[in-house]
Write a protein that holds these residues in place. Structure first.
Motif, PDB file in Angstrom:
ATOM      1  N   THR A  82       0.835  -1.188   0.000  1.00 28.84           N
ATOM      2  CA  THR A  82       0.000   0.000   0.000  1.00 28.84           C
ATOM      3  C   THR A  82       0.874   1.244   0.000  1.00 28.84           C
ATOM      4  O   THR A  82       2.028   1.185   0.426  1.00 28.84           O
ATOM      5  N   GLY A  83       0.325   2.349  -0.460  1.00 23.87           N
ATOM      6  CA  GLY A  83       1.083   3.604  -0.504  1.00 23.87           C
ATOM      7  C   GLY A  83       0.330   4.680  -1.239  1.00 23.87           C
ATOM      8  O   GLY A  83       0.715   5.062  -2.338  1.00 23.87           O
ATOM      9  N   SER A  84      -0.748   5.154  -0.637  1.00 24.04           N
ATOM     10  CA  SER A  84      -1.564   6.151  -1.329  1.00 24.04           C
ATOM     11  C   SER A  84      -0.776   7.413  -1.649  1.00 24.04           C
ATOM     12  O   SER A  84      -1.009   8.034  -2.682  1.00 24.04           O
ATOM     13  N   ASP A  85       0.190   7.800  -0.793  1.00 26.50           N
ATOM     14  CA  ASP A  85       0.985   8.993  -1.100  1.00 26.50           C
ATOM     15  C   ASP A  85       1.841   8.788  -2.350  1.00 26.50           C
ATOM     16  O   ASP A  85       1.981   9.684  -3.169  1.00 26.50           O
ATOM     17  N   PHE A  86       2.384   7.591  -2.535  1.00 28.55           N
ATOM     18  CA  PHE A  86       3.148   7.300  -3.745  1.00 28.55           C
ATOM     19  C   PHE A  86       2.231   7.290  -4.970  1.00 28.55           C
ATOM     20  O   PHE A  86       2.545   7.903  -5.991  1.00 28.55           O
ATOM     21  N   PHE A  87       1.103   6.600  -4.857  1.00 26.60           N
ATOM     22  CA  PHE A  87       0.202   6.488  -6.001  1.00 26.60           C
ATOM     23  C   PHE A  87      -0.409   7.830  -6.405  1.00 26.60           C
ATOM     24  O   PHE A  87      -0.788   8.016  -7.552  1.00 26.60           O
ATOM     25  N   ARG A  88      -0.482   8.773  -5.483  1.00 30.36           N
ATOM     26  CA  ARG A  88      -0.973  10.116  -5.815  1.00 30.36           C
ATOM     27  C   ARG A  88       0.122  10.992  -6.414  1.00 30.36           C
ATOM     28  O   ARG A  88      -0.158  12.054  -6.957  1.00 30.36           O
ATOM     29  N   PRO A 104      -6.120   2.215 -14.508  1.00 39.50           N
ATOM     30  CA  PRO A 104      -6.898   2.772 -13.402  1.00 39.50           C
ATOM     31  C   PRO A 104      -6.824   4.294 -13.313  1.00 39.50           C
ATOM     32  O   PRO A 104      -5.856   4.903 -13.751  1.00 39.50           O
ATOM     33  N   MET A 105      -7.856   4.884 -12.739  1.00 39.52           N
ATOM     34  CA  MET A 105      -7.853   6.309 -12.418  1.00 39.52           C
ATOM     35  C   MET A 105      -7.074   6.538 -11.129  1.00 39.52           C
ATOM     36  O   MET A 105      -6.392   7.528 -10.973  1.00 39.52           O
ATOM     37  N   ALA A 106      -7.205   5.607 -10.191  1.00 40.63           N
ATOM     38  CA  ALA A 106      -6.525   5.723  -8.901  1.00 40.63           C
ATOM     39  C   ALA A 106      -6.345   4.332  -8.318  1.00 40.63           C
ATOM     40  O   ALA A 106      -7.049   3.397  -8.677  1.00 40.63           O
ATOM     41  N   ILE A 107      -5.374   4.228  -7.413  1.00 37.78           N
ATOM     42  CA  ILE A 107      -5.113   2.950  -6.752  1.00 37.78           C
ATOM     43  C   ILE A 107      -4.601   3.265  -5.351  1.00 37.78           C
ATOM     44  O   ILE A 107      -3.914   4.265  -5.132  1.00 37.78           O
ATOM     45  N   ASP A 108      -4.949   2.426  -4.399  1.00 38.26           N
ATOM     46  CA  ASP A 108      -4.480   2.591  -3.024  1.00 38.26           C
ATOM     47  C   ASP A 108      -3.548   1.452  -2.627  1.00 38.26           C
ATOM     48  O   ASP A 108      -2.585   1.661  -1.912  1.00 38.26           O
ATOM     49  N   GLY A 128       9.311  14.725  -4.105  1.00 36.77           N
ATOM     50  CA  GLY A 128       9.245  14.456  -2.675  1.00 36.77           C
ATOM     51  C   GLY A 128       9.546  12.998  -2.400  1.00 36.77           C
ATOM     52  O   GLY A 128       9.881  12.231  -3.308  1.00 36.77           O
ATOM     53  N   SER A 129       9.435  12.609  -1.133  1.00 34.83           N
ATOM     54  CA  SER A 129       9.650  11.220  -0.725  1.00 34.83           C
ATOM     55  C   SER A 129       8.308  10.557  -0.491  1.00 34.83           C
ATOM     56  O   SER A 129       7.480  11.079   0.258  1.00 34.83           O
ATOM     57  N   HIS A 130       8.100   9.418  -1.127  1.00 35.37           N
ATOM     58  CA  HIS A 130       6.831   8.701  -1.068  1.00 35.37           C
ATOM     59  C   HIS A 130       7.124   7.230  -0.788  1.00 35.37           C
ATOM     60  O   HIS A 130       8.086   6.677  -1.310  1.00 35.37           O
ATOM     61  N   THR A 131       6.274   6.589   0.009  1.00 37.84           N
ATOM     62  CA  THR A 131       6.575   5.248   0.491  1.00 37.84           C
ATOM     63  C   THR A 131       5.530   4.223   0.079  1.00 37.84           C
ATOM     64  O   THR A 131       4.335   4.492   0.131  1.00 37.84           O
ATOM     65  N   LEU A 132       6.018   3.043  -0.325  1.00 43.69           N
ATOM     66  CA  LEU A 132       5.189   1.850  -0.486  1.00 43.69           C
ATOM     67  C   LEU A 132       5.576   0.919   0.655  1.00 43.69           C
ATOM     68  O   LEU A 132       6.759   0.764   0.954  1.00 43.69           O
ATOM     69  N   ARG A 133       4.594   0.282   1.304  1.00 41.98           N
ATOM     70  CA  ARG A 133       4.892  -0.583   2.429  1.00 41.98           C
ATOM     71  C   ARG A 133       3.896  -1.731   2.519  1.00 41.98           C
ATOM     72  O   ARG A 133       2.821  -1.676   1.925  1.00 41.98           O
ATOM     73  N   THR A 145      11.095   3.523  -0.195  1.00 43.97           N
ATOM     74  CA  THR A 145      10.877   4.963  -0.323  1.00 43.97           C
ATOM     75  C   THR A 145      11.300   5.392  -1.719  1.00 43.97           C
ATOM     76  O   THR A 145      12.405   5.089  -2.166  1.00 43.97           O
ATOM     77  N   PHE A 146      10.400   6.096  -2.402  1.00 40.44           N
ATOM     78  CA  PHE A 146      10.671   6.622  -3.737  1.00 40.44           C
ATOM     79  C   PHE A 146      10.920   8.119  -3.597  1.00 40.44           C
ATOM     80  O   PHE A 146      10.055   8.846  -3.106  1.00 40.44           O
ATOM     81  N   ASN A 147      12.083   8.549  -3.999  1.00 40.52           N
ATOM     82  CA  ASN A 147      12.453   9.970  -3.957  1.00 40.52           C
ATOM     83  C   ASN A 147      12.333  10.530  -5.357  1.00 40.52           C
ATOM     84  O   ASN A 147      13.179  10.264  -6.209  1.00 40.52           O
TER      85      ASN A 147
END
Length: 149
Positions: A82-88, A104-108, A128-133, A145-147
């Motif tokens: 999951t990683g809604s901040d990354f997917f956004r 997809p239009m969006a994914i969580d 920015g820094s975004h995380t999948l976990r 973490t995706f930078n």
């Protein structure tokens, strides 16, 4: 005096210009951002019980570049990512599961009940820094973490 200030501000804008991330290639052609020359390296994540998601734990991406994220589940446990901040922070082109393309239009999140592979193709957008976990996990190795620069 007001006109002089406006002229100075306008000149400063033209001289410095806005900060823009350059794509990976100079001539994007008809394909635009999806052009082959604008593609970064494939990112691989492994979902396995008790194993780290990614060998380094962080990945650097360039805003405006096209990437492929390959998520492989070994079937050792029912696991999700999951990683809604990354997917956004990205524009999702498609998700391919068993040769079925989903746009997809969006994914969580994605959940794997059995072994399998999901391939996501996307363009990194928001710096920015975004995380999948793995949901519910707290360990450093259970996240990536995706930078985006």
């Amino acid at each position: 005096m007001k006109k002089l200030l406006i002229a100075a501000a306008t000149a400063a804008t033209y001289l410095t210009g806005p900060a823009v991330a350059a794509p990976l290639c100079d001539d994007l052609g008809f394909a635009g951002l999806l052009a082959a020359c604008n593609r970064g390296d494939t990112i691989e994540i492994t979902l396995a019980s008790g194993q780290p998601l990614h060998e380094t734990g962080s990945v650097n991406l360039q805003s405006g570049a096209y990437y492929t994220l390959e998520i492989t589940a070994d079937g050792s446990a029912e696991l999700a990512i999951t990683g809604s901040d990354f997917f956004r922070a990205i524009w999702m082109n498609e998700i391919v599961i068993n040769k079925i393309e989903v746009r997809p239009m969006a994914i969580d999140s994605l959940e794997f009940d059995d072994a399998g592979v999901a391939t996501l193709s996307f363009i990194a957008i928001k710096p920015g820094s975004h995380t999948l976990r793995i949901p519910g996990s707290t360990g450093e190795t259970q996240q990536v973490t995706f930078n985006i620069q």
